[in-house]
Scaffold this motif. Sequence first.
Motif, PDB file in Angstrom:
ATOM      1  N   ASP A 152      37.437  30.972  51.768  1.00 26.88           N
ATOM      2  CA  ASP A 152      38.659  31.559  52.140  1.00 26.88           C
ATOM      3  C   ASP A 152      38.961  32.770  51.329  1.00 26.88           C
ATOM      4  N   ASN A 153      38.842  32.857  50.248  1.00 26.47           N
ATOM      5  CA  ASN A 153      38.851  33.858  49.121  1.00 26.47           C
ATOM      6  C   ASN A 153      38.416  35.237  49.457  1.00 26.47           C
ATOM      7  N   LEU A 154      36.959  34.883  49.686  1.00 28.43           N
ATOM      8  CA  LEU A 154      35.852  35.953  50.111  1.00 28.43           C
ATOM      9  C   LEU A 154      36.105  36.564  51.526  1.00 28.43           C
ATOM     10  N   SER A 158      42.139  41.062  51.681  1.00 22.97           N
ATOM     11  CA  SER A 158      43.172  41.704  51.435  1.00 22.97           C
ATOM     12  C   SER A 158      43.959  41.267  50.217  1.00 22.97           C
ATOM     13  N   HIS A 159      43.362  40.117  49.712  1.00 23.40           N
ATOM     14  CA  HIS A 159      43.977  39.768  48.209  1.00 23.40           C
ATOM     15  C   HIS A 159      43.604  40.833  47.189  1.00 23.40           C
ATOM     16  N   GLU A 160      42.340  41.733  47.644  1.00 25.04           N
ATOM     17  CA  GLU A 160      42.038  42.487  46.389  1.00 25.04           C
ATOM     18  C   GLU A 160      43.338  43.310  45.733  1.00 25.04           C
ATOM     19  N   LEU A 163      45.622  40.834  43.581  1.00 26.92           N
ATOM     20  CA  LEU A 163      44.848  39.991  42.350  1.00 26.92           C
ATOM     21  C   LEU A 163      43.916  41.049  41.783  1.00 26.92           C
ATOM     22  N   HIS A 164      43.423  41.951  42.466  1.00 23.57           N
ATOM     23  CA  HIS A 164      42.443  42.766  41.706  1.00 23.57           C
ATOM     24  C   HIS A 164      43.004  44.232  41.593  1.00 23.57           C
ATOM     25  N   ALA A 165      44.142  44.401  41.589  1.00 24.53           N
ATOM     26  CA  ALA A 165      44.882  45.972  41.582  1.00 24.53           C
ATOM     27  C   ALA A 165      44.198  46.308  40.186  1.00 24.53           C
ATOM     28  N   GLN A 298      39.262  36.674  37.684  1.00 22.43           N
ATOM     29  CA  GLN A 298      40.588  36.616  38.447  1.00 22.43           C
ATOM     30  C   GLN A 298      40.568  35.655  39.487  1.00 22.43           C
ATOM     31  N   ASP A 299      39.547  35.781  40.305  1.00 21.25           N
ATOM     32  CA  ASP A 299      39.520  34.728  41.508  1.00 21.25           C
ATOM     33  C   ASP A 299      39.236  33.378  40.885  1.00 21.25           C
ATOM     34  N   VAL A 300      38.528  33.074  40.087  1.00 19.11           N
ATOM     35  CA  VAL A 300      38.273  31.531  39.602  1.00 19.11           C
ATOM     36  C   VAL A 300      39.770  31.050  38.851  1.00 19.11           C
TER      37      VAL A 300
HETATM   38 FE   LIG Z   1      38.692  38.297  44.858  1.00 20.08          FE
END
Ligand SMILES: [Fe+2]
Length: 354
Positions: A152-154, A158-160, A163-165, A298-300
């Motif tokens: 789902d995450n990969l 759009s989560h970048e 979560l990864h700003a 961050q994803d983990v």
């Molecule tokens: Fe990510």
Amino acid sequence: MRVFPQNQWYVAAWSREVGRDLFARTICGEQIVFYRTLDGRVVALADRCVHRRYPLSLGTLRGDDLECGYHGFTYDCSGTCIQVPGQERVPRTARVRSYRVVEQANWIWVWIGEEAKADLAAVPDNHWLDDPGWTMIGGMAPLPARYQLLVDNLLDLSHETYLHAGFIGTPEVAATPIQTEVDHAEQVLRISRHMHGVECPPFYEKSTGFSTPVDRWQDIEYRPVCSYVLHSRIAPAGVLPGDAGGDTGAVHAKILYGITPETEHSTFDFWAVARDFALGDAEVSDFFERMNQEVVQQDVDALTLLERVIADEEKADAVSEHGRVQELSIAIDAGALAGRKMIREMLASPTPTS
Ligand SMILES: [Fe+2]
């Protein structure tokens, strides 16, 4: 119902992880011991002695053979027992399962399913991890969450933005719609997001020297369950792609993931970034490694938390009807939902795709 799609290649390890020491890893709930023969070939056997089920990974290599550390049952590379203590005759049924493995471009792939159906031609392409035209960094993060959460995450980048700003996320990633296409014949899901005249994220600004505005393309190719390649293209705004290989002025990165279930609630997150610029530049490699390790972490962290939330909700009695929160999906979820559907179909299929 099955939990892990069968008759599939899964990334079992980085090449560098497997040597002459016995190496134990659980893949799709199956305990496997890996080692290299004296001539360097990778062997994968069930990590349970047929005698008393002692883990063979606690045994000793005798040349290319594996001797159990409990009573000395000894197996050859095919898993056939060739020696037992106290008697000449080895029982005919004394063999452990051997797994088909393919070592390809720094990854060791293992076939999970029926050995006879192992399709060597179907090992997903990861050549960028061992190609003179590319420089690669990579690692593996153990993830205490079910594999579907990483899928789902990969598939939803759009989560970048959130979560990864400050790393790879910029506002335009979440703001730009995606194109989704499922190729049923090839069992591949393609999700594209092409951004034009947008902010250059710090990750690329520092490594390419490009500055805002840039054209930034993200083209995902996902072959469920394990193989994920994000084709990333960055160019100063307005530089058009040329013929194949002639994309002058643009740089490319291949972000690869091997999504390998360990158990129902844990996953190996194999990750790598290969680039076709700053080749061999150790400083850029160090920077990429540091940045990407943080992005993966961050994803983990987020998925570890989600796993706990979902696992709690699955304990039916623990949450009242009022406490249950249903998922709500929107347009940007089209890619991830298509991925879920493909995996559901693989799990339901009586003769899994091979
Ligand atoms: Fe990510």
